[in-house]
Motif scaffolding. Structure first.
Motif, PDB file in Angstrom:
ATOM      1  N   GLY A   9     114.046 -60.674  39.355  1.00  0.00           N
ATOM      2  CA  GLY A   9     114.241 -60.755  37.925  1.00  0.00           C
ATOM      3  C   GLY A   9     115.003 -59.556  37.407  1.00  0.00           C
ATOM      4  O   GLY A   9     115.280 -58.600  38.134  1.00  0.00           O
ATOM      5  N   LEU A  20     116.150 -65.535  42.159  1.00  0.00           N
ATOM      6  CA  LEU A  20     114.745 -65.174  42.304  1.00  0.00           C
ATOM      7  C   LEU A  20     114.252 -65.584  43.684  1.00  0.00           C
ATOM      8  O   LEU A  20     114.661 -66.614  44.214  1.00  0.00           O
ATOM      9  CB  LEU A  20     113.897 -65.863  41.232  1.00  0.00           C
ATOM     10  N   ARG A  38     107.993 -71.157  34.068  1.00  0.00           N
ATOM     11  CA  ARG A  38     108.470 -70.140  33.135  1.00  0.00           C
ATOM     12  C   ARG A  38     107.522 -70.091  31.941  1.00  0.00           C
ATOM     13  O   ARG A  38     107.055 -71.123  31.458  1.00  0.00           O
ATOM     14  CB  ARG A  38     109.890 -70.492  32.687  1.00  0.00           C
ATOM     15  N   TYR A  93     108.992 -65.635  34.985  1.00  0.00           N
ATOM     16  CA  TYR A  93     109.084 -66.725  35.950  1.00  0.00           C
ATOM     17  C   TYR A  93     108.009 -66.535  37.016  1.00  0.00           C
ATOM     18  O   TYR A  93     107.922 -65.472  37.643  1.00  0.00           O
ATOM     19  CB  TYR A  93     110.475 -66.751  36.581  1.00  0.00           C
ATOM     20  N   THR A 113     107.879 -62.578  37.484  1.00  0.00           N
ATOM     21  CA  THR A 113     109.017 -61.657  37.399  1.00  0.00           C
ATOM     22  C   THR A 113     109.750 -61.949  36.097  1.00  0.00           C
ATOM     23  O   THR A 113     109.992 -63.107  35.742  1.00  0.00           O
ATOM     24  CB  THR A 113     109.939 -61.792  38.626  1.00  0.00           C
ATOM     25  N   GLN A 114     110.080 -60.885  35.375  1.00  0.00           N
ATOM     26  CA  GLN A 114     110.679 -61.033  34.044  1.00  0.00           C
ATOM     27  C   GLN A 114     112.178 -61.280  34.161  1.00  0.00           C
ATOM     28  O   GLN A 114     112.892 -60.556  34.868  1.00  0.00           O
ATOM     29  CB  GLN A 114     110.435 -59.769  33.220  1.00  0.00           C
ATOM     30  N   VAL A 115     112.632 -62.288  33.436  1.00  0.00           N
ATOM     31  CA  VAL A 115     114.066 -62.556  33.294  1.00  0.00           C
ATOM     32  C   VAL A 115     114.396 -62.442  31.809  1.00  0.00           C
ATOM     33  O   VAL A 115     113.792 -63.114  30.974  1.00  0.00           O
ATOM     34  CB  VAL A 115     114.435 -63.958  33.818  1.00  0.00           C
TER      35      VAL A 115
END
Length: 119
Positions: A9, A20, A38, A93, A113-115
């Motif tokens: 991410g 990812l 998400r 995500y 994990t941040q997007v």
């Protein structure tokens, strides 16, 4: 127990791409379907894409043509290639795996994990 660890991410401009990854480890007997979900603040976690152990895929309509899910069964890893990113793709995500331990089917989640997509 099965552990899922996501990576890949980050912060990206609209139109950019990210990949990812989610690696499963632990006492793995057989992983069936794997998927990516998400979540944005204030909303429920939503399905983005899934893939069976045989490679059959399914996508939510909003990501079709831009997201590609794949997996490497030998590595117990699932990937999500995200292209043509839009600000509305922003979120955390999460990776999901359906694991059969020889007797029971269990559901496992990664830590997320941040997007973040900037306009």
């Amino acid at each position: 127990q099965v552990q899922l660890v996501e990576s890949g991410g980050g912060l990206v401009q609209a139109g950019g791409s990210l990949r990812l990854s989610c690696a499963a480890s632990g006492s793995i007997f057989r992983i069936n379907a794997m998927g990516w979900y998400r979540q944005v603040p204030g909303k429920q976690r939503e399905l983005v894409a899934t893939i069976t152990s045989g490679g059959a895929t399914n996508y939510v309509d909003s990501v079709k043509g831009r997201f590609t899910i794949s997996r490497d069964n030998a590595k117990n890893t699932v990937y999500l290639q995200i292209d043509s990113l839009k600000p509305e793709d922003t979120g955390v995500y999460y990776c999901n795996a359906d694991h059969y331990d020889g007797k029971y089917l269990n559901d496992y989640w990664g830590q997320g994990t941040q997007v973040t997509v900037s306009s």
